[in-house]
Design a protein around this motif. Sequence first.
Motif, short mmCIF file in Angstrom:
data_model
loop_
_atom_site.label_atom_id
_atom_site.label_comp_id
_atom_site.label_asym_id
_atom_site.label_seq_id
_atom_site.Cartn_x
_atom_site.Cartn_y
_atom_site.Cartn_z
N ASN A 56 0.80 -1.23 0.00
CA ASN A 56 0.00 0.00 0.00
C ASN A 56 0.83 1.28 0.00
N SER A 57 2.15 1.17 0.16
CA SER A 57 3.04 2.34 0.03
C SER A 57 4.48 1.86 -0.08
N ALA A 58 5.34 2.75 -0.54
CA ALA A 58 6.77 2.45 -0.54
C ALA A 58 7.28 2.39 0.90
N THR A 59 6.67 3.16 1.78
CA THR A 59 7.05 3.12 3.19
C THR A 59 6.85 1.71 3.75
N SER A 60 5.71 1.08 3.42
CA SER A 60 5.47 -0.30 3.86
C SER A 60 6.51 -1.25 3.27
N VAL A 82 19.74 13.24 3.13
CA VAL A 82 18.91 14.06 2.24
C VAL A 82 17.93 13.12 1.54
N THR A 83 16.87 12.79 2.27
CA THR A 83 15.84 11.89 1.77
C THR A 83 14.56 12.15 2.55
N PHE A 84 13.49 11.51 2.08
CA PHE A 84 12.25 11.55 2.84
C PHE A 84 12.45 10.69 4.10
N GLU A 160 17.82 -0.50 -2.32
CA GLU A 160 17.81 0.76 -3.08
C GLU A 160 16.47 1.44 -2.83
N ASP A 161 16.50 2.67 -2.34
CA ASP A 161 15.26 3.44 -2.29
C ASP A 161 15.15 4.19 -3.62
N ALA A 162 14.42 3.55 -4.55
CA ALA A 162 14.25 4.10 -5.90
C ALA A 162 12.87 4.74 -6.04
N SER A 163 12.35 5.27 -4.92
CA SER A 163 11.04 5.92 -4.96
C SER A 163 10.97 7.01 -6.03
N HIS A 164 12.11 7.72 -6.24
CA HIS A 164 12.14 8.80 -7.23
C HIS A 164 12.45 8.29 -8.63
N ALA A 165 12.98 7.08 -8.72
CA ALA A 165 13.72 6.70 -9.93
C ALA A 165 13.00 5.69 -10.81
N LEU A 186 10.09 0.87 -5.02
CA LEU A 186 9.49 1.83 -5.96
C LEU A 186 8.26 2.44 -5.30
N SER A 187 8.02 3.72 -5.54
CA SER A 187 6.83 4.39 -4.96
C SER A 187 5.89 4.84 -6.07
N PHE A 188 4.60 4.75 -5.80
CA PHE A 188 3.57 5.21 -6.74
C PHE A 188 2.67 6.27 -6.13
N VAL A 191 2.86 12.24 -6.60
CA VAL A 191 3.91 13.14 -7.10
C VAL A 191 5.02 12.38 -7.83
N LYS A 192 5.05 11.07 -7.72
CA LYS A 192 6.15 10.30 -8.31
C LYS A 192 5.91 10.09 -9.82
N ILE A 193 6.73 9.28 -10.47
CA ILE A 193 6.70 9.21 -11.94
C ILE A 193 5.39 8.62 -12.45
N GLU A 198 -1.99 5.62 -3.79
CA GLU A 198 -0.90 5.28 -2.87
C GLU A 198 -0.42 3.92 -3.35
N GLY A 199 0.83 3.59 -3.04
CA GLY A 199 1.28 2.26 -3.42
C GLY A 199 2.78 2.19 -3.59
N GLY A 200 3.29 0.98 -3.46
CA GLY A 200 4.72 0.75 -3.66
C GLY A 200 4.95 -0.68 -4.09
N HIS A 332 13.58 19.45 -1.13
CA HIS A 332 13.73 18.00 -0.93
C HIS A 332 15.19 17.69 -0.59
N TYR A 333 15.55 17.59 0.64
CA TYR A 333 14.71 17.56 1.84
C TYR A 333 15.42 18.28 2.97
N ILE A 334 14.71 18.57 4.05
CA ILE A 334 15.36 18.94 5.30
C ILE A 334 16.12 17.69 5.74
C1 LIG Z 1 7.96 9.15 -1.59
C2 LIG Z 1 9.15 8.54 -0.94
C3 LIG Z 1 9.06 7.48 -0.03
C4 LIG Z 1 7.76 6.97 0.50
O1 LIG Z 1 6.88 6.62 -0.50
P1 LIG Z 1 5.34 6.35 -0.14
O2 LIG Z 1 4.89 5.50 -1.31
O3 LIG Z 1 4.69 7.69 -0.08
O4 LIG Z 1 5.29 5.61 1.14
C5 LIG Z 1 10.23 6.92 0.45
N1 LIG Z 1 11.42 7.39 0.09
C6 LIG Z 1 11.56 8.43 -0.76
C7 LIG Z 1 12.92 8.88 -1.15
C8 LIG Z 1 10.43 9.05 -1.27
O5 LIG Z 1 10.56 10.11 -2.08
#
Ligand SMILES: *Cc1c(COP(=O)(O)O)cnc(C)c1O
Length: 390
Positions: A56-60, A82-84, A160-165, A186-188, A191-193, A198-200, A332-334
């Motif tokens: 249900n998310s990339a966080t999960s 420098v990441t979420f 690899e946190d490829a949420s952006h990629a 991967l994140s969906f 705002v992502k690609i 919501e989803g990952g 992106h990001y504090i």
């Molecule tokens: C968006 C993002 C996440 C979390 O993605 P969600 O699908 O919103 O949980 C994790 N890491 C980075 C770098 C992100 O940009």
Amino acid sequence: MNNNLIPYGKQAIDESDIQAVVDVLRSDYLTQGPAVPAFEKAIADYCNVRFTIAANSATSILHIACLALGVEKGDIVWTSPVTFVASANCALYCGAEVDFVDIDARTYNMSIECLKAKLLQARKSGRLPKVVIPVHLSGQSCDMEVIHQLSQEYGFSIIEDASHAVGGKYKGGTIGNCQYSDITVLSFHPVKIITSGEGGIGTTNNPALARKMELFRSHGITRDESEMTKKPDGPYYYEQLALGFNYRLTDIQAALGSSQLKKIDSFVLARHKIAGWYDSLLKALPLVLPWRSPEAYSSYHLYIIRLTEDSGITHKAFFEKLRSAGILVNLHYIPVYRQPYYQKYGFNISDFPEAENYYRQAVSLPMYATLSDAEVRRVVAEITDILQKS
Ligand SMILES: *Cc1c(COP(=O)(O)O)cnc(C)c1O
């Protein structure tokens, strides 16, 4: 003057996406039906990877990826500051500690030099990380081949946190193929690609890791007899083998994801065209523009510029002026270690000089597939005006 708001990112939804969602709403399954495995298969084919686990998310996915790799109390996980926050929180969910590796001044990704130095130190003090989570900031891959070599030498795993990629490439291979990592995330998020609302998805070539992630996604429950500890006493029988969660994606979301995936390459091309416009229209201004790695094809999730001493304006004033002109630039990001929740871990900002420089200078300009050339020109005109008046 046109004062419509221009956000920094936004989804691109068309009639075919809407139809795909409506089709699921009219079908027998809203969740645990055929659309989730179909989305997983489509991502596996796109990324050229053996296993894909949707959640249900990339966080999960970050959480269950850490669990699948055995992260627990007493372990240490390293990521970029420098990441979420999710890239670091996943370790805390597992009871582990987090530490950060400063960024590279040119790529804004985890610095390879700092990683090497920190690993040497950590070996001496017996505090090596169990997992390192490189983040492909803005969609441009980290130098994964080197990080992979270091993982062999020092014995850590790689997520690899490829949420952006999503939709990007590294050395010719599609991001998500896990050529140099154990698991890719991967994140969906919209705002992502591409988006599923919501989803990952987690990708891996390792069948044992894939199975563990599947179990953690859905309560730790199996219906596969070969995994059970007792003989089923009836056809209703199932066993809980681990403390899992309900991190499932719905079929409604998966159908949207599959429909969006068909357009991913055109979305990334549109982002490259916009990046090209920004590159040429901003190049004469006193700003630092994004560096393009020859080894990577960025998905251009973000277009990050940096102010310099020569820009003649403070970071804060630059943000305020652009935002009051309706251009919703973002940061992106504090650095994560600056968050109040992280204060108790006692991080010292002087350990992260490049992340601190970045934090004082970085600005994410509007960037999304449907941003028009007129809107790009409006953003550039505002920036030019602001810098000329300061
Ligand atoms: C968006 C993002 C996440 C979390 O993605 P969600 O699908 O919103 O949980 C994790 N890491 C980075 C770098 C992100 O940009």
